[in-house]
Scaffold this motif. Structure first.
Motif, PDB file in Angstrom:
ATOM      1  N   ASN A 100       0.622  -1.332   0.199  1.00  0.00           N
ATOM      2  CA  ASN A 100      -0.033   0.250   0.048  1.00  0.00           C
ATOM      3  C   ASN A 100       0.624   1.256   0.042  1.00  0.00           C
ATOM      4  O   ASN A 100       0.962   2.108   0.864  1.00  0.00           O
ATOM      5  N   THR A 137      -6.803   3.465   0.637  1.00  0.00           N
ATOM      6  CA  THR A 137      -7.182   2.373  -0.061  1.00  0.00           C
ATOM      7  C   THR A 137      -8.873   2.422  -0.238  1.00  0.00           C
ATOM      8  O   THR A 137      -9.509   3.556   0.442  1.00  0.00           O
ATOM      9  N   SER A 139     -12.256   0.060  -0.259  1.00  0.00           N
ATOM     10  CA  SER A 139     -12.584  -1.574   0.158  1.00  0.00           C
ATOM     11  C   SER A 139     -14.056  -1.518   0.339  1.00  0.00           C
ATOM     12  O   SER A 139     -14.811  -0.702   0.314  1.00  0.00           O
ATOM     13  N   GLY A 170      -8.006  -4.457  -7.684  1.00  0.00           N
ATOM     14  CA  GLY A 170      -7.896  -4.995  -6.526  1.00  0.00           C
ATOM     15  C   GLY A 170      -8.947  -6.452  -6.637  1.00  0.00           C
ATOM     16  O   GLY A 170      -9.898  -6.411  -6.964  1.00  0.00           O
ATOM     17  N   THR A 177     -14.968  -9.869  -0.321  1.00  0.00           N
ATOM     18  CA  THR A 177     -14.217  -8.655   0.227  1.00  0.00           C
ATOM     19  C   THR A 177     -13.234  -8.327  -0.808  1.00  0.00           C
ATOM     20  O   THR A 177     -12.494  -9.112  -1.251  1.00  0.00           O
ATOM     21  N   TYR A 178     -13.063  -6.902  -0.995  1.00  0.00           N
ATOM     22  CA  TYR A 178     -11.982  -6.515  -1.942  1.00  0.00           C
ATOM     23  C   TYR A 178     -11.360  -5.286  -1.242  1.00  0.00           C
ATOM     24  O   TYR A 178     -12.023  -4.847  -0.419  1.00  0.00           O
ATOM     25  N   THR A 179     -10.032  -5.047  -1.472  1.00  0.00           N
ATOM     26  CA  THR A 179      -9.443  -3.737  -1.196  1.00  0.00           C
ATOM     27  C   THR A 179      -8.453  -3.410  -2.252  1.00  0.00           C
ATOM     28  O   THR A 179      -7.727  -4.347  -2.897  1.00  0.00           O
ATOM     29  N   VAL A 181      -5.588  -0.882  -3.189  1.00  0.00           N
ATOM     30  CA  VAL A 181      -4.380  -0.351  -2.453  1.00  0.00           C
ATOM     31  C   VAL A 181      -3.780   0.515  -3.344  1.00  0.00           C
ATOM     32  O   VAL A 181      -3.625   0.599  -4.467  1.00  0.00           O
ATOM     33  N   ALA A 230      -8.345   5.253   4.470  1.00  0.00           N
ATOM     34  CA  ALA A 230      -8.801   3.921   4.276  1.00  0.00           C
ATOM     35  C   ALA A 230     -10.256   4.170   3.769  1.00  0.00           C
ATOM     36  O   ALA A 230     -11.088   4.448   4.881  1.00  0.00           O
ATOM     37  N   ALA A 232     -13.735   2.745   3.350  1.00  0.00           N
ATOM     38  CA  ALA A 232     -14.500   1.420   3.345  1.00  0.00           C
ATOM     39  C   ALA A 232     -16.143   1.639   3.144  1.00  0.00           C
ATOM     40  O   ALA A 232     -16.480   2.420   2.748  1.00  0.00           O
ATOM     41  N   ASP A 235     -19.609  -0.935  -1.541  1.00  0.00           N
ATOM     42  CA  ASP A 235     -20.422  -2.098  -1.900  1.00  0.00           C
ATOM     43  C   ASP A 235     -20.932  -2.158  -3.114  1.00  0.00           C
ATOM     44  O   ASP A 235     -21.538  -1.118  -3.694  1.00  0.00           O
TER      45      ASP A 235
END
Length: 443
Positions: A100, A137, A139, A170, A177-179, A181, A230, A232, A235
Motif C-alpha cells: 500500500n 485504500t 474497500s 483489487g 471482500t476486496y481492497t 490499495v 482507508a 470502506a 459495496d
C-alpha cells in the motif's frame, strides 16, 4: 484455478504494458550495455520494501523488474547509454498482495513519467533514490448471483483527478471482500467485472458495473479519498448477465479455436458488449451482457490469423447489414450460428536497400469498395501473405515502421489515387504483388 499470486502478478504486468506503449517513441531502442542505475527506496512503516518493483523502461522492451534488498538499496545493470524513466511500483508479494504505497516515477509525484535518468556508456549512475508514501485504500463487499465465482471478479479504480498514472486493481476474495490499495489522494470511479487478465479464458456471467451506477463510466458515483485514507463500504451487488451462444463452422484446414466472437452494442442500453474465443468444437458463448441489442462479428485472432472472411451474424462484413440479436436481462440466447468462408490471399516479396530490416515493413490491403481489408508483417526473407480477404478490388500499401524507406502503394507512389488495384476472387490466391522500396532522401 489461477492463484492470487498469479493474478497479482498479471495486474502488475498490465500496468507496465500500459506505460510501455507510451514510452516506445520516447526512448531509442539499443543493445544491452554495461551501465547501471542504483539507489535507495524508502517506504512507510509496515511496507515490505523487498516487494517494491523497480522498473527501468527501455523501448521496445522493459528491463526485468528489480526488487530492493531489505535495506532498500537496489541496482539495475546491463544498460546501454540512454535516457530512462525509472518506475517504482507497488508490486505484489508472494501472496499476490500489493504493497500500500503510491507508485511513482523517479523525479515525479505519481503522475507523468517523472525525470528520466541519463546514463552514459558504462556509467554507474548512483543516488537515484525515492521515498514512497502510504497509499489510500478503497474497500467493500461484492455480492454475486448463485453459481458465480466471486474470486474471479476484480475491482478497478479509475482516477478522475489525474493523480494516478494507471488503473489500480483489487482482486476479490472468496468471501466477496476486496481492497484496492496504493491510491494517491483523488477521486475515483470503481468498476467491477471479470478480472482483466484471465489466462484460462473463463469469464463469469455477471454484468460489469460501476459503483453507484450501471456499466457507464459517466453514471458512476465518484469515490473521493484523502492521502493515506482507508475508505470502506464501497459495496456492490452484481446481476446475472445474458449470454449469446452458437456454433461457428469453418472450411477444412482452418483452426476454429483461433476465431473470436464479438458482440457489439447495436441499440440503447446494450452497454459495452462482450467477446469470447471459439472452442475447438466450434461452440462459443459470450457472457456478461446487459439486456439489449447486439450485432455479432466473427473473425480471426491477430496472434494466429486464419484464412477466413470475417462476417457478422445474418449478414456480411458490414455492421449495417448484420442481424441484431436481442437479449433480455439474464437470458440465454442460443443458436446464433455462423458459417465462415475461405478467404482470399494476396502475397508477394518486398525488396529493401542493404541495411534495412525488411521484417519491420508492414503490408495492408484496403478494399476499394468497403474500405476494409487486412494486413500482414513481412517475414525476414522479404515474403508476405495477407489472408482472410473477401472477393473484390484492393489497393496494397507498404509502410516501413520506423525504417528509412519511402512508403508506397503497389503500382504507384505514396498516393492512394495512383495505386494499381488488384483483384481477388472468392478464396483465390493472388501471388506476385512485389515491390521494391527505396531509401528516403536525407533531410
Amino acid at each position: 484455478m489461477e492463484t492470487k499470486a498469479r493474478r497479482g502478478f498479471l495486474a502488475l504486468v498490465t500496468i507496465l504494458l500500459l506505460f510501455l506503449s507510451a514510452l516506445v517513441s520516447a526512448v531509442p531502442a539499443q543493445a544491452a550495455g554495461t551501465g547501471s542505475i542504483s539507489g535507495t527506496v524508502t517506504v512507510p512503516d509496515g511496507i515490505d520494501v523487498t516487494q517494491i518493483a523497480v522498473v527501468v523502461f527501455h523501448a521496445p522492451d522493459v528491463v526485468n523488474p528489480t526488487h530492493p534488498d531489505a535495506d532498500g538499496t537496489y541496482t539495475v545493470t546491463g544498460l546501454p547509454a540512454g535516457s530512462y524513466p525509472v518506475s517504482f511500483q507497488a508490486g505484489p508479494d508472494g501472496y499476490g498482495v500489493r504493497q500500500n504505497v503510491v507508485s511513482r516515477f523517479y523525479g515525479g509525484d505519481g503522475s507523468g513519467l517523472g525525470t528520466p535518468v541519463n546514463v552514459a556508456a558504462g556509467e554507474a549512475k548512483a543516488g537515484i533514490d525515492v521515498q514512497l508514501v502510504l497509499g489510500a485504500t478503497i474497500s467493500g463487499m461484492v455480492t454475486v448471483p448463485e453459481g458465480i465465482d466471486v474470486s474471479q471478479i476484480s475491482a478497478t479504480a479509475f482516477s478522475l483527478s489525474g493523480g494516478s498514472f494507471s488503473p489500480s486493481f483489487g482482486a476479490v476474495d472468496s468471501d466477496g471482500t476486496y481492497t484496492v490499495v496504493g491510491l494517491p489522494a483523488g477521486t475515483y470511479r470503481v468498476n467491477f467485472g471479470n478480472f482483466p487478465a484471465d489466462p484460462n479464458g473463463v469469464r463469469q456471467n455477471v454484468v460489469p458495473r460501476y459503483y453507484g451506477g450501471d456499466g457507464s463510466f459517466a453514471n458512476a458515483t465518484p469515490v473521493a479519498v484523502a492521502a493515506g485514507e482507508a475508505r470502506a463500504g464501497i459495496d456492490v451487488q452484481m446481476a446475472l448477465g445474458a449470454t449469446i451462444s452458437g456454433t461457428v463452422t469453418v472450411p477444412e484446414g482452418i483452426d476454429v479455436s483461433q476465431i473470436f466472437a464479438v458482440a457489439l452494442p447495436s441499440g440503447p442500453g446494450a452497454g459495452v458488449g462482450g467477446s469470447a474465443a471459439v472452442k475447438a468444437d466450434g461452440s462459443y458463448t459470450v457472457v456478461g451482457l446487459p439486456a439489449g441489442s447486439y450485432k455479432l462479428n466473427f473473425g480471426s485472432q491477430k496472434e494466429m490469423p486464419q484464412n477466413v472472411v470475417s462476417r457478422f451474424y445474418g449478414g456480411d462484413g458490414s455492421f449495417a447489414n448484420a442481424t441484431p440479436v436481442v437479449v433480455a436481462a439474464g437470458e440465454a440466447k442460443e443458436g446464433t450460428d455462423v458459417e465462415l468462408a475461405l478467404g482470399a490471399t494476396i502475397s508477394g516479396t518486398v525488396t529493401v536497400p542493404d541495411g534495412v530490416d525488411v521484417s519491420q515493413i508492414f503490408v495492408s490491403a484496403t478494399s476499394s469498395a468497403s474500405g476494409f481489408g487486412g494486413g500482414a508483417a513481412v517475414q525476414s526473407d522479404g515474403t508476405y501473405t495477407i489472408v482472410g480477404l473477401a472477393a473484390g478490388s484492393y489497393k496494397v500499401y507498404f509502410v516501413g515502421k520506423g525504417t528509412p524507406v519511402v512508403s508506397r502503394y503497389y503500382g504507384g507512389d505514396g498516393s492512394v489515387a495512383n495505386a494499381t488495384p488488384v483483384m481477388v476472387a472468392p478464396g483465390g490466391a493472388l501471388a506476385g504483388i512485389d515491390v521494391v522500396l527505396v531509401l528516403a532522401a536525407p533531410r
